[in-house]
Design a protein around this motif. Structure first.
Motif, PDB file in Angstrom:
ATOM      1  N   THR A 119       0.827  -1.103   0.010  1.00  0.00           N
ATOM      2  CA  THR A 119      -0.018  -0.056  -0.040  1.00  0.00           C
ATOM      3  C   THR A 119       0.923   1.334   0.140  1.00  0.00           C
ATOM      4  N   PRO A 120       0.731   1.992  -1.179  1.00  0.00           N
ATOM      5  CA  PRO A 120       1.466   3.351  -1.009  1.00  0.00           C
ATOM      6  C   PRO A 120       0.740   4.293  -0.208  1.00  0.00           C
ATOM      7  N   SER A 121       1.160   5.263   0.350  1.00  0.00           N
ATOM      8  CA  SER A 121       0.568   6.480   1.300  1.00  0.00           C
ATOM      9  C   SER A 121      -0.130   7.559   0.320  1.00  0.00           C
ATOM     10  N   SER A 122      -0.033   7.637  -0.865  1.00  0.00           N
ATOM     11  CA  SER A 122      -0.484   8.448  -1.818  1.00  0.00           C
ATOM     12  C   SER A 122      -0.655   7.749  -3.103  1.00  0.00           C
ATOM     13  N   GLY A 123      -1.798   8.174  -3.845  1.00  0.00           N
ATOM     14  CA  GLY A 123      -2.170   7.441  -4.945  1.00  0.00           C
ATOM     15  C   GLY A 123      -1.738   8.217  -6.132  1.00  0.00           C
ATOM     16  N   GLN A 124      -0.994   9.490  -5.944  1.00  0.00           N
ATOM     17  CA  GLN A 124      -0.646  10.310  -6.803  1.00  0.00           C
ATOM     18  C   GLN A 124       0.560   9.795  -8.017  1.00  0.00           C
ATOM     19  N   ALA A 125       0.469   9.776  -9.210  1.00  0.00           N
ATOM     20  CA  ALA A 125       1.561   9.237  -9.871  1.00  0.00           C
ATOM     21  C   ALA A 125       2.890  10.107  -9.630  1.00  0.00           C
ATOM     22  N   GLY A 126       3.954   9.502  -9.311  1.00  0.00           N
ATOM     23  CA  GLY A 126       5.059  10.179  -9.429  1.00  0.00           C
ATOM     24  C   GLY A 126       5.628  10.614  -7.988  1.00  0.00           C
ATOM     25  N   ALA A 127       4.538  10.607  -7.036  1.00  0.00           N
ATOM     26  CA  ALA A 127       4.749  11.004  -5.690  1.00  0.00           C
ATOM     27  C   ALA A 127       5.778  10.325  -4.953  1.00  0.00           C
ATOM     28  N   HIS A 128       6.232  11.043  -3.801  1.00  0.00           N
ATOM     29  CA  HIS A 128       7.186  10.577  -2.988  1.00  0.00           C
ATOM     30  C   HIS A 128       6.728   9.597  -1.872  1.00  0.00           C
ATOM     31  N   ALA A 129       5.838   8.957  -1.821  1.00  0.00           N
ATOM     32  CA  ALA A 129       4.878   8.211  -0.926  1.00  0.00           C
ATOM     33  C   ALA A 129       5.677   7.094  -0.181  1.00  0.00           C
ATOM     34  N   ASP A 130       5.116   7.011   1.183  1.00  0.00           N
ATOM     35  CA  ASP A 130       5.537   5.755   1.895  1.00  0.00           C
ATOM     36  C   ASP A 130       4.932   4.597   1.283  1.00  0.00           C
ATOM     37  N   LEU A 131       5.779   3.385   1.393  1.00  0.00           N
ATOM     38  CA  LEU A 131       5.304   2.334   0.896  1.00  0.00           C
ATOM     39  C   LEU A 131       5.193   1.050   1.964  1.00  0.00           C
TER      40      LEU A 131
ATOM     41  N   ASP B 147      20.131  15.994  10.898  1.00  0.00           N
ATOM     42  CA  ASP B 147      20.686  17.234   9.803  1.00  0.00           C
ATOM     43  C   ASP B 147      20.644  16.881   8.354  1.00  0.00           C
ATOM     44  N   SER B 148      20.556  15.593   8.122  1.00  0.00           N
ATOM     45  CA  SER B 148      20.823  15.187   6.558  1.00  0.00           C
ATOM     46  C   SER B 148      19.790  16.042   5.588  1.00  0.00           C
ATOM     47  N   PRO B 149      20.411  16.222   4.230  1.00  0.00           N
ATOM     48  CA  PRO B 149      19.299  17.034   3.407  1.00  0.00           C
ATOM     49  C   PRO B 149      18.093  16.020   3.245  1.00  0.00           C
ATOM     50  N   VAL B 150      17.034  16.905   3.230  1.00  0.00           N
ATOM     51  CA  VAL B 150      15.684  16.245   2.858  1.00  0.00           C
ATOM     52  C   VAL B 150      15.783  15.849   1.520  1.00  0.00           C
ATOM     53  N   ARG B 151      15.876  14.558   0.928  1.00  0.00           N
ATOM     54  CA  ARG B 151      15.822  14.026  -0.340  1.00  0.00           C
ATOM     55  C   ARG B 151      14.844  12.801  -0.483  1.00  0.00           C
ATOM     56  N   PRO B 152      13.936  12.741  -1.561  1.00  0.00           N
ATOM     57  CA  PRO B 152      13.001  11.627  -1.646  1.00  0.00           C
ATOM     58  C   PRO B 152      14.202  10.320  -1.841  1.00  0.00           C
ATOM     59  N   LEU B 153      13.413   9.182  -1.362  1.00  0.00           N
ATOM     60  CA  LEU B 153      13.999   7.841  -1.332  1.00  0.00           C
ATOM     61  C   LEU B 153      13.201   7.207  -2.407  1.00  0.00           C
ATOM     62  N   LEU B 154      11.867   7.219  -2.346  1.00  0.00           N
ATOM     63  CA  LEU B 154      10.914   6.508  -3.301  1.00  0.00           C
ATOM     64  C   LEU B 154      10.127   7.291  -4.002  1.00  0.00           C
ATOM     65  N   ALA B 155       9.692   6.773  -5.261  1.00  0.00           N
ATOM     66  CA  ALA B 155       8.742   7.489  -6.072  1.00  0.00           C
ATOM     67  C   ALA B 155       7.847   6.396  -6.644  1.00  0.00           C
ATOM     68  N   ASN B 156       6.569   6.816  -6.636  1.00  0.00           N
ATOM     69  CA  ASN B 156       5.436   6.003  -7.369  1.00  0.00           C
ATOM     70  C   ASN B 156       5.798   6.002  -8.901  1.00  0.00           C
ATOM     71  N   PRO B 157       5.325   4.936  -9.492  1.00  0.00           N
ATOM     72  CA  PRO B 157       5.322   4.988 -10.948  1.00  0.00           C
ATOM     73  C   PRO B 157       4.718   6.187 -11.615  1.00  0.00           C
ATOM     74  N   THR B 158       5.066   6.414 -12.859  1.00  0.00           N
ATOM     75  CA  THR B 158       4.698   7.756 -13.508  1.00  0.00           C
ATOM     76  C   THR B 158       3.520   7.347 -14.641  1.00  0.00           C
ATOM     77  N   SER B 159       3.247   6.266 -14.583  1.00  0.00           N
ATOM     78  CA  SER B 159       2.083   5.532 -15.558  1.00  0.00           C
ATOM     79  C   SER B 159       0.928   5.105 -15.110  1.00  0.00           C
ATOM     80  N   CYS B 160      -0.148   6.004 -15.593  1.00  0.00           N
ATOM     81  CA  CYS B 160      -1.489   5.943 -15.211  1.00  0.00           C
ATOM     82  C   CYS B 160      -2.094   5.237 -16.192  1.00  0.00           C
ATOM     83  N   THR B 161      -2.351   3.714 -15.928  1.00  0.00           N
ATOM     84  CA  THR B 161      -2.875   3.102 -17.010  1.00  0.00           C
ATOM     85  C   THR B 161      -4.536   2.799 -16.645  1.00  0.00           C
ATOM     86  N   GLY B 162      -4.732   2.904 -15.262  1.00  0.00           N
ATOM     87  CA  GLY B 162      -5.854   2.662 -14.668  1.00  0.00           C
ATOM     88  C   GLY B 162      -6.189   1.241 -14.266  1.00  0.00           C
ATOM     89  N   GLU B 163      -5.145   0.477 -14.636  1.00  0.00           N
ATOM     90  CA  GLU B 163      -5.049  -0.913 -14.063  1.00  0.00           C
ATOM     91  C   GLU B 163      -4.263  -1.149 -12.796  1.00  0.00           C
TER      92      GLU B 163
END
Length: 998
Positions: free
Chosen positions: A55-67, A237-253
């Motif tokens: 389960t991703p924490s966000s359904g936004q394509a390309g979002a840096h969501a928790d998984l 104190d580390s730079p705040v950088r994304p670790l993960l990203a959701n897929p950027t493909s919205c097929t609806g499937e």
């Protein structure tokens, strides 16, 4: 979880090099299991149906969501799972990616000492949490819920992209390894050989999308067991950088993930379950702003050139609150018109077979996969997921044995590229295949890479190698050239971004001004002649046509050999038409192994050099004798195997029409009637630089017997500015001096005889039969150059027939249309260089420039026509002479000319040819009586008639200049035998004497 490796493919076939190094925080669905030392309880080890979820924490394509990844094992009320968990593997769907640069790493020593010495993994290495339910039989028969920090671990072993780890009370220390699948570049997460102090019944792993975010501080460093939690609240104190990203493909499937696990009791039996991950949406918010940069490695026109092609895709990974840039799905790049494949690059080039391509792994060594000789370029990839650039290579795929089949070539396309990128230290290999299509008319190149891996890159640069064996050729003229690209994102598969990049060609190939469009220069060179120039002898003949880079392409050529340079066709069969057509449909390899035309018809060979620069591809061919073609009586067929390196473009069949000049018998290769020289084959621009023709069949080519300075004339056609417009083609004439030697050593002894019939009449006139033979072997005699004869006065021309001569206009149009009355005879010549005689009618042809009609002998045979033209002259005394001023320099064994009697005979007769007499003056002694009765003997001239014969003054001039004057006797045939004279009797003599007295 995370996407193992960013995609770094090219539309040109590059090598995607190493991809996501350590895909650190890529485990949001890590499934680890712990095994109990106690034996498993009775029952079947099984997954609880429907418990496996990601389960991703966000359904936004390309979002840096928790998984979050979770699953449960079937267990009883005491928490027993009926088996001790051994290995768990989760295959994440392609498109979930993670960065190797977002989070620092924890050492194994720091993780192992967490509960004993106080040392622990630094807070900024935590990437999430892992929770599990553990049955600790030594302390509590019921399942104990546990939550531990999950850390990004230092990776030292090859074949691992990233590794996460956790520990529980310093007793259980477990690492979870992430590997990149070589196919779709998705992540496979595995916890292997799990051992501990209990049975695991439930597992839940959450990997943070942005680990350094303050919102995770409450869970950072927190340990929970059986409802009691310690720690937490640590900051970083580390730079705040994304670790993960959701897929950027919205097929609806929905996406699909797979879980596989087993236990220690039955390790060979795996349990498997799939989980549906909800599809992502709002792809219209996903940014995609690509660009392209294209630059050749040379600024010179028509030169070997490498090419640097960079695809840029601006990334947003440095911004933790942004949506990640869409990955590239499809890429199509079209090079400028004029940028074509370099045939010279095929020399020494290899190809990568499907099996070799498939054997490329992260750990394979050079030569274990695609062979080094198939490499044509390199790639360099920059990705936000890695701190270092990735290097790779691009290979030529085996022609017609690759993934791009078509109805015409189901096995694959002619040109295809394999990109292979690997990072052996992280076990990453990326392999992408692309199709390279040349335009069949212009050779313009278009590369297409479809459904590329869903991996982010900021810059991908493909560099085709430069130098003499560069795979490409720069445009032929200076100017601005534009590359076009269509790049399609995964976020919007139907919306390609159309891009372009321009560069300048500024230098000419050679010193001097660079041609700016229009028609390139054209100065072809020709070298030709015979290897041995001894007059009348056999010798191989060579023809070499060259052009320089930067000049127009060769399209056709015509060649006129000097008079007397000929070929002996006797005994050489034609290559059958069916065999010639069959040759057009076979591969070059087949033609080399099994030539289409019979060996007996082979008369020479060719070598064609193609390409640009100093390294050219050379293709061998054979030349065969063939029959009539495009109106010419003969032809030669050049069949060349168009096979260079791994590329087999079949056979190139070019048929050259051979005309024989009817007056001089010169051999003429007619470019207008011949096939053009191919400029492009299957979209590959040939760039023919040199054509070498060797007519080296034994006893085939014969030198002239005339040693005067002669020449070989060649007319070469250039392509002009546009290959598709014949009006642009520019012919250039090139003359090559030619001179035979030692002609004076040739003998010249023609044997000439003439006869006529004595049975003449006013109605049918007179006849004449001429026979000429040339004794001696071929090559030992000088051929005839000129013949002049004077007919006897008793055989004058028949004026009524001369008046019925054919007009020159009609004769030039078609001699068969001449009046029947103009046909006055028949001629036949036998030559050792043709398998049949040449023969035909003799015509009187009127010519306005001549006082009397010409006598033209039309000799035909083997498709060849020779016109022997005799100039007619009638003197005031009525004597007819004929002069054949231009007899072809060709060997003749025998020649016959018959001018028969008939209503339209060429000749008539003065008097009885069987009783020819002539009046001569002789001195005769006579006795005279003087007045005084004396007798006196004296001498006086007395005219008397004596038998006579016909004669013909003749002059023969040889090709080597020798002159032979002779008087040829004309034999009169068909005359009655003379009756013997009667002997006078004695009584007759007495009677005669008495008559005198009386």
């Amino acid at each position: 979880m995370m996407r193992s490796v960013p995609w770094f493919a090219t539309m040109f076939g590059g090598r995607a090099e190493r991809v996501c190094g350590r895909l650190a925080a890529l485990v949001a669905g890590v499934c680890l299991m712990l095994v109990v030392l106690a034996p498993g309880s009775a029952g079947a080890f099984a997954l609880k149906p429907g418990s496996f979820k990601i389960t991703p924490s966000s359904g936004q394509a390309g979002a840096h969501a928790d998984l979050t990844t979770a699953f449960k094992l079937v267990h009883n009320a005491e928490g027993a799972t009926h088996g001790n968990l051994k290995t768990t593997t989760v295959e994440l769907p392609a498109g979930f990616v993670g960065s190797d640069t977002a989070v620092p790493t924890c050492t194994p020593e720091q993780l192992d000492a967490a509960s004993t010495t106080g040392a622990k993994c630094p807070p900024d290495t935590q990437v999430g949490t892992i929770s599990f339910s553990l049955a600790l039989f030594a302390y509590d028969p019921f399942g104990v819920p546990v939550t531990e920090p999950l850390y990004n671990m230092e990776v030292t072993n090859p074949d691992i992209a990233a590794m996460f780890g956790f520990s529980f009370n310093g007793i259980i220390v477990q690492n979870i390894v992430i590997r990149v699948r070589p196919g779709d570049l998705g992540l496979t997460v595995t916890s292997e050989e799990l051992q501990g102090l209990g049975e695991v019944s439930e597992v839940s792993v959450t990997v943070w999308g942005v680990p350094a975010e303050a919102g995770h501080d409450a869970e950072r460093g927190r340990h929970c067991s059986n409802g009691v939690c310690e720690g937490g609240g640590e900051t970083v104190d580390s730079p705040v950088r994304p670790l993960l990203a959701n897929p950027t493909s919205c097929t609806g499937e929905p996406f699909t993930a797979t879980l596989r696990t087993n236990d220690w009791q039955q390790p060979e039996e795996y349990l498997s379950e799939q989980a549906a991950i909800a599809p992502v949406g709002e792809c219209e918010r996903v940014p995609f702003e690509p660009s392209i940069e294209v630059q050749p490695t040379t600024r010179s026109a028509e030169s070997p050139s490498g090419l640097d092609v960079s695809l840029l895709n601006t990334q947003s990974w440095e911004n933790p609150i942004s949506i990640s840039t869409s990955d590239l799905k499809d890429a199509t790049v079209t090079l400028p018109e004029g940028f074509t494949v370099n045939p010279g690059a095929g020399s020494g080039l290899g190809a990568c077979t499907p099996a070799q391509y498939a054997s490329e792994t992260a750990q394979s060594q050079p030569g274990e996969g695609c062979p080094p000789e198939s490499k044509i370029g390199s790639i360099e990839i920059e990705t936000p997921l890695l701190s270092e650039k990735i290097q790779g290579a691009v290979y030529i795929a085996t022609p017609y044995d690759n993934p791009f089949g078509s109805p015409e070539h189901p096995g694959g396309s002619l040109l295809a590229l394999y990109i292979v990128a690997k990072d052996p230290f992280k076990g990453i290999v990326i392999k992408v295949a692309g199709k390279l299509e040349p335009n069949p008319v212009t050779g313009r190149l278009t590369s297409t890479f479809l459904n590329n891996p869903q991996q982010p890159f900021s810059r991908f640069t493909l560099k085709f190698r430069p130098g003499a064996t560069a795979p490409l050729v720069s445009p032929p003229t200076c100017g601005t050239y534009t590359t076009g690209a269509a790049l399609t994102p995964w976020s919007a598969p139907g919306e390609a971004r159309l891009l372009s990049s321009s560069f300048e060609i500024t230098q000419g190939v050679h010193e001097g001004a660079c041609p700016l469009g229009g028609v390139p220069p054209f100065k072809p060179q020709v070298i030709s002649g015979t290897q041995n120039n001894a007059g009348g002898s056999y010798s191989p003949f060579y023809l070499r046509i060259l052009r320089e880079d930067g000049e127009q392409e060769l399209t056709r050529f015509s060649t006129t050999l000097p008079p007397g340079l000929t070929g002996n066709l006797s005994g050489i069969p034609f290559c059958p038409e069916a065999d010639i057509e069959a040759a057009r449909g076979v591969s070059g390899a087949e033609e080399e192994a099994n030539p289409s035309c019979p060996q007996a018809s082979e008369i020479g060979h060719t070598i064609v050099s193609a390409g640009v620069g100093t390294v050219l591809a050379q293709t061998p061919g054979k030349v065969y004798l063939a029959g009539a073609y495009h109106g010419a009586p003969l032809s030669i067929v050049s069949i060349t195997s168009a096979k260079v390196g791994p590329f087999d473009l079949g056979t190139v069949v070019i048929r050259f029409a051979l005309n024989i000049n009817p007056t001089t018998a010169q051999v003429e290769v007619s470019g207008a009637q011949s096939d053009p020289i191919p400029h492009i084959i299957d979209g590959i621009v040939v760039h023919v630089r040199e054509i070498r023709v060797y007519m080296n069949k034994e006893k085939f080519i014969i030198n002239p017997t005339n040693c005067n300075p002669l020449g070989i004339t060649d007319t070469i056609d250039g392509a002009g500015a546009d290959f598709t417009n014949p009006a642009d083609q520019v012919p250039v004439a090139v003359n090559t001096p030619f001179e035979a030697a030692d002609c004076s050593s040739l003998t010249f002894k023609p044997d000439f005889s003439v006869s006529t019939s004595g049975k003449t009449s006013k109605a049918d006139g007179a006849s004449l039969n001429v026979n000429l033979t040339m004794p001696g072997a071929l090559g030992s005699n000088a051929n005839i150059h000129q013949v002049k004869v004077e007919l006897p006065q008793q055989l004058p021309s028949r004026l009524t027939t001369l008046q019925k001569a054919c007009t020159k206009a009609q004769f030039d149009t078609n001699p068969a249309g001449c009046p029947a009355a103009s046909v006055v005879g028949y001629a036949r010549a036998v030559t050792p260089i043709l398998p049949v005689p040449i023969e035909g009618p003799a015509y009187f042809v009127s010519n306005g420039a001549e006082a009397f009609p010409n006598l033209i002998l039309v000799l035909q045979g083997y498709g060849i026509t020779i016109d022997l033209v005799g100039d007619t002259f009638i003197s005031k005394q009525g004597i007819t002479s004929s002069t054949f001023k231009t007899v072809p320099d060709q060997p003749v064994s025998s020649f016959e000319l018959t001018l028969p009697q008939g209503p339209f005979s060429a000749l008539t007769a003065n008097g009885n040819l069987c009783a020819l007499t002539k009046t001569i003056t002789v001195k005769k002694k006579v006795t005279l009586r003087t007045k005084n009765g004396r007798k006196r003997t004296t001498t006086k001239n007395v005219k008397q008639s004596v038998p006579a014969s016909l004669s013909m003054p003749t002059e023969f001039v040889a090709q080597n200049g020798a002159v032979l004057h002779q008087t040829t006797s004309v034999t009169v045939t068909g005359c009655p035998k003379a009756k013997p004279a009667k002997r006078k009797t004695r009584s007759a003599k007495k009677a005669k004497k008495a008559r005198r007295k009386g």
